[in-house]
Design an enzyme around this catalytic site. Sequence first.
Site, short mmCIF file in Angstrom:
data_model
loop_
_atom_site.label_atom_id
_atom_site.label_comp_id
_atom_site.label_asym_id
_atom_site.label_seq_id
_atom_site.Cartn_x
_atom_site.Cartn_y
_atom_site.Cartn_z
N PHE A 111 -9.71 3.02 -1.96
CA PHE A 111 -10.36 2.68 -3.24
C PHE A 111 -11.82 3.17 -3.30
O PHE A 111 -12.44 3.15 -4.35
CB PHE A 111 -10.31 1.16 -3.47
N ASP B 253 0.84 -1.21 0.00
CA ASP B 253 0.00 0.00 0.00
C ASP B 253 0.86 1.25 0.00
O ASP B 253 0.49 2.27 -0.55
CB ASP B 253 -0.89 0.03 1.25
N ARG C 109 -10.84 9.78 10.28
CA ARG C 109 -12.26 9.45 10.12
C ARG C 109 -13.06 9.71 11.40
O ARG C 109 -14.30 9.76 11.37
CB ARG C 109 -12.40 7.99 9.70
N VAL D 11 -21.63 -2.42 4.43
CA VAL D 11 -22.70 -1.95 3.55
C VAL D 11 -22.16 -1.86 2.11
O VAL D 11 -21.06 -1.36 1.89
CB VAL D 11 -23.15 -0.54 4.04
N ARG E 46 -11.38 1.62 10.76
CA ARG E 46 -10.62 2.77 11.29
C ARG E 46 -9.16 2.67 10.83
O ARG E 46 -8.24 2.61 11.65
CB ARG E 46 -10.74 2.77 12.82
N THR E 47 -8.97 2.67 9.50
CA THR E 47 -7.59 2.59 8.98
C THR E 47 -6.85 3.89 9.19
O THR E 47 -5.64 3.95 9.03
CB THR E 47 -7.59 2.23 7.47
N ALA F 248 -3.11 4.33 2.67
CA ALA F 248 -2.73 5.26 1.59
C ALA F 248 -4.08 5.78 1.04
O ALA F 248 -5.02 5.91 1.82
CB ALA F 248 -1.91 4.52 0.54
#
Length: 388
Positions: free
Chosen positions: A279, A135, A219, A258, A214-215, A276
Amino acid sequence: IIKVDSTIPNKSIQSNEECVTNIVNKYSKEANTKYIKYLKLIDQARRNYKPCNENRCNCHAGVMSHDLKIFKEKGISEKLINNIKSKGTKYQIINHKLYRDPNCMFPSRCVGIEHFLLEIVSDLPDMEFIVNTRDWPQINKKYGFFGPVFSFSKTDEYFDIMYPAWAFWEGGPAISLYPRGIGRWDNHRSKLGKLGNFTKWDDKIPKAFFRGSRTCSERDPLVLLSREHPDMVDAQYTKNQAWKSEEDTLNAPPAKEVSFEEHCKYKYLFNFRGVAASFRFKHILLCKSLVFHVGNEWQEFFYSALKPWIHYIPVNSDATKEDLKELLEFAINHDELAKEIAENGYNMIWNNLKMKDITCYWRKLLKKYASLMTYKPKRDQSLIRIKQ
Ligand code: UDP
């Protein structure tokens, strides 16, 4: 006279004078409100906007020129490749055949990349190159080593050369709804494109929506705003493979995943960076909902064709809950502008991110790259042949 861009409905293309009339005069009663700053930014973006020529993936061409510029003066030598060969997987094209190191760190990512390479191999001259399937980009401008490494995403701090991610075909993140990875952009594009076109703006739920893991903690403010104002925002964290406890979903149980199609029911959708670039961005733009794109540091090759306030609402990566609330209220109170921006974003992706644009980008990129090579590569016998 302004050139009319077929990606944008005519009504949203305006000359400078019309911009002033439409945006500032139209909302003149707001001259002293907190929203005037956003109206001015939209006005300014429209004045500066120069539509790109949509032929032959031209809307993205500036990106490859930018990424390859650093190699223009001295070219790409064998020594440069040796400097960085441990940073990714080695590929060769010799006599219109494709070869690869037998070990690929993420095999399905290599398959996703090779799908495009095999389509164009007959058009390409002999060359060799290193593809990073992680990534994270590899060639930080501050590091002591340097050379051409292809990566799917980077920030301005890196010299990596961006290529269209594997996930356009295979190997995207696997979630319960897409157990083999998100992949197959052609299928998503046609499904979401139709849905985006047929769902009426006025029938969309007038709420902001986000689902994802929660990457990245950028957010959090939206998820917290959703807990305070569920009437305005539905943003919840889902589990990913690294999930250990509720701490990883900001002290709440993980939400159910979802589908992208479900996202399209909402008027306002959020995109954030992950490890990074995420998508998610291209998919949610096809919903023809208004996309709020948080942070502008992490890029993919097609991002620079998308312009803030024209195709999406830009949000600072350090935006607080209050900032997000104000921006959302602005969109809610300017429904016509929101709808126009949503349509512009849809049109840019629909018209300029077709499968043939991805193949076109790879072809142009590798031809340009090969033209910079200062040596003729010899067949490396340790590599294996890759066939359809
Ligand atoms: N995703 C999705 N539905 C969900 C959660 C995630 O479609 O409920 C998609 C999301 O749009 C992204 C991918 O799965 O393309 C991985 O999302 P995540 O938030 O876990 O990571 P990211 O790659 O965005 O950092």
